[in-house]
Enzyme design. Structure first.
Site, PDB file in Angstrom:
ATOM      1  N   GLU A 107       0.842  -1.466   0.304  1.00  0.00           N
ATOM      2  CA  GLU A 107       0.472  -0.007   0.453  1.00  0.00           C
ATOM      3  C   GLU A 107       0.560   1.515   0.197  1.00  0.00           C
ATOM      4  OE1 GLU A 107      -3.426  -0.565   3.076  1.00  0.00           O
ATOM      5  OE2 GLU A 107      -3.144   1.857   2.610  1.00  0.00           O
ATOM      6  N   ASP A 109      -0.175   5.535   0.916  1.00  0.00           N
ATOM      7  CA  ASP A 109      -1.480   6.308   1.370  1.00  0.00           C
ATOM      8  C   ASP A 109      -0.816   7.479   1.495  1.00  0.00           C
ATOM      9  OD1 ASP A 109      -2.535   4.137   1.944  1.00  0.00           O
ATOM     10  OD2 ASP A 109      -1.558   4.006   4.294  1.00  0.00           O
ATOM     11  N   GLU A 111      -2.966  10.379   3.206  1.00  0.00           N
ATOM     12  CA  GLU A 111      -4.030  10.365   4.379  1.00  0.00           C
ATOM     13  C   GLU A 111      -3.581  11.874   5.134  1.00  0.00           C
ATOM     14  OE1 GLU A 111      -4.764   6.207   5.756  1.00  0.00           O
ATOM     15  OE2 GLU A 111      -2.600   7.027   6.723  1.00  0.00           O
ATOM     16  N   GLN A 119      -0.610  12.885   6.160  1.00  0.00           N
ATOM     17  CA  GLN A 119       0.613  11.791   6.826  1.00  0.00           C
ATOM     18  C   GLN A 119       0.739  10.535   5.648  1.00  0.00           C
ATOM     19  OE1 GLN A 119      -0.307   8.810   9.554  1.00  0.00           O
ATOM     20  NE2 GLN A 119      -1.016   7.434   9.094  1.00  0.00           N
ATOM     21  N   ASN A 121       1.769   6.473   4.129  1.00  0.00           N
ATOM     22  CA  ASN A 121       2.687   5.746   4.997  1.00  0.00           C
ATOM     23  C   ASN A 121       2.881   4.658   3.384  1.00  0.00           C
ATOM     24  OD1 ASN A 121       3.298   3.583   7.149  1.00  0.00           O
ATOM     25  ND2 ASN A 121       1.063   3.702   7.123  1.00  0.00           N
ATOM     26  N   ARG A 130       5.159   2.475   8.222  1.00  0.00           N
ATOM     27  CA  ARG A 130       6.412   3.476   8.392  1.00  0.00           C
ATOM     28  C   ARG A 130       5.859   4.818   7.963  1.00  0.00           C
ATOM     29  NH1 ARG A 130       6.970  -1.161   4.632  1.00  0.00           N
ATOM     30  NH2 ARG A 130       9.137  -2.255   5.165  1.00  0.00           N
ATOM     31  N   GLY A 197      -6.520  12.453  15.497  1.00  0.00           N
ATOM     32  CA  GLY A 197      -6.647  13.698  16.397  1.00  0.00           C
ATOM     33  C   GLY A 197      -8.654  14.400  16.943  1.00  0.00           C
ATOM     34  N   ARG A 267       9.898   3.358  18.970  1.00  0.00           N
ATOM     35  CA  ARG A 267       9.340   2.177  17.563  1.00  0.00           C
ATOM     36  C   ARG A 267       9.695   1.293  17.322  1.00  0.00           C
ATOM     37  NH1 ARG A 267       5.613   4.659  13.726  1.00  0.00           N
ATOM     38  NH2 ARG A 267       4.585   2.608  13.035  1.00  0.00           N
TER      39      ARG A 267
END
Ligand SMILES: *[C@@H]1O[C@H](CO)[C@@H](O)[C@H](O)[C@H]1NC(C)=O
Ligand SMILES: *[C@@H]1O[C@H](CO)[C@@H](O)[C@H](O)[C@H]1NC(C)=O
Length: 278
Positions: A107, A109, A111, A119, A121, A130, A197, A267
Site C-alpha cells: 500500500e 498512502d 492520508e 500522513q 505510509n 512507516r 486527532g 518504535r
C-alpha cells in the site's frame, strides 16, 4: 471610487477567453466513470460537471469511498483534491493498495488527518508502520491541489503540486522490502477520530471532499509486470530525484516534516535500513 468597476473591454475579453479555455480544457479529461467506480457509501457520493469532479462526504451516518476499475503496476497516480474545512479527526485519503485477496499486503498512502496534516505510509512487506507526517504549507480546504504518487521498478515518489514529500527506493545491493504487486487506486473519507486527532466537530458536518483528474497514466496489471517495467514508458525513466528535487525534498523534511518513523527509536530501536538508500 470603485477601481474595479471600470475594467477595460480588452481585459474583459482576455478574462472571458481564459475562463472559457480553462473550462473546455477540463472537459477533455476522462470522466470518473471511465476508470473508477464507487466502492462504498453510495448515498454520500456525488458527481459534478459531467463527472469531471466528484464529492465524497462524511456525516454521523456514513463516509464514502471509490476505487479504480483496474489495478496497475507502474505509473503516475495523480488526484486533485480539495479537503473539507474544519475537519479535525476526519481522514481523507488517496492511496494505492493490493486487494485483500492478495497474499502480501502492499500500500502507498496519502492520508489527510483533518485539513492541515498529511500522513504518508508505505506497506512493502505485509506491514506498514512507516508513517511520516508533514504540516501542509497551504490551506488544503481552500482550493484543489495535486497529490501524486509515481511508481516504477526503482523508486516511489509522493509529490504535492510537483514538490517531492516522500521517497521510497529499491535497494540495489541489499534485499530490502520494495513493492512488487499491482495496486488499485483508492480514495475515501471516514471517521478517524480514534487515532487521527479530533474530536470531530459534528456540527460542521457533512464534511465534503472533492476530487478531480480521473485520467490514469499507468500500466494496467493485465499488461504484465515485464511490460510495465519497460524503459520506454515515460514514468520508468527516472531512477532518482533530480538535484533540484533533492533540494526541495530536503526543504520539506526540514521545514514541514514533524514525524518520521525513520527517527523514532521508541518504535524502531534499529534505524530502518530502507531509510538510508541513496
Ligand atoms: C467516530 O469514531 C469514534 C472513535 O472510534 C467513535 O467513538 C464515534 O462514535 C464515531 N462517531 C460516529 C458518528 O460514527
Ligand atoms: C497495455 O497494453 C495495451 C494492449 O496491448 C497497450 O495498448 C497499452 O499501450 C499498454 N499500456 C502500457 C502503459 O504499456
Amino acid at each position: 471610487m470603485d477601481c474595479y468597476s471600470g475594467i477595460n473591454p480588452f481585459a474583459a475579453i482576455v478574462i472571458f477567453l481564459l475562463t472559457h479555455l480553462a473550462r473546455s480544457t477540463r472537459a477533455f479529461g476522462q470522466s470518473f466513470d471511465q476508470n473508477f467506480q464507487v466502492s462504498w457509501g453510495y448515498d454520500h457520493f456525488a458527481r459534478f460537471d459531467n463527472a469531471q469532479r466528484i464529492q465524497i462526504s462524511l456525516d454521523h451516518a456514513s463516509g464514502s469511498g471509490f476505487m479504480s476499475k483496474q489495478e496497475y503496476h507502474t505509473g503516475i497516480f495523480e488526484m486533485k483534491i480539495k479537503l473539507a474545512p474544519y475537519s479535525e479527526g476526519v481522514v481523507t485519503s488517496h492511496y494505492l493498495s493490493t486487494d485483500s485477496s492478495q497474499k502480501v499486503h502492499e500500500e502507498l498512502d496519502f492520508e489527510f488527518l483533518g485539513d492541515k496534516i498529511l500522513q504518508t505510509n508505505v506497506f512493502a512487506d505485509g506491514v506498514g508502520n512507516r508513517e511520516q507526517r508533514i504540516r501542509l504549507w497551504f490551506d488544503a480546504a481552500a482550493d484543489f491541489h495535486t497529490y501524486t504518487i509515481v511508481r516504477n521498478p526503482y523508486i516511489i515518489v509522493f509529490y504535492i503540486d510537483g514538490i517531492p514529500v516522500r521517497v521510497f527506493k529499491k535497494s540495489i545491493n541489499k534485499a530490502l522490502p520494495f513493492l512488487t504487486q499491482p495496486l488499485r487506486i483508492q480514495a475515501s473519507i471516514w471517521n478517524g477520530s480514534s487515532w487521527a486527532g479530533g474530536p470531530i466537530s459534528w456540527n460542521k458536518s457533512p464534511f465534503k471532499a472533492q476530487y478531480e483528474g480521473f485520467s490514469i497514466h499507468g500500466c494496467p496489471a493485465s499488461n504484465g509486470t515485464q511490460n510495465c517495467a519497460s524503459p520506454s514508458l515515460p514514468w520508468n525513466k527516472r531512477h532518482d530525484l533530480t538535484s533540484e528535487q533533492k533540494k526541495e525534498f530536503q526543504m520539506v523534511k526540514s521545514k514541514y516534516m514533524f514525524y518520521d518513523y525513520c527517527n523514532d527509536r521508541k518504535r524502531k530501536p534499529a534505524y530502518p535500513q530502507e531509510c538510508n538508500i541513496d
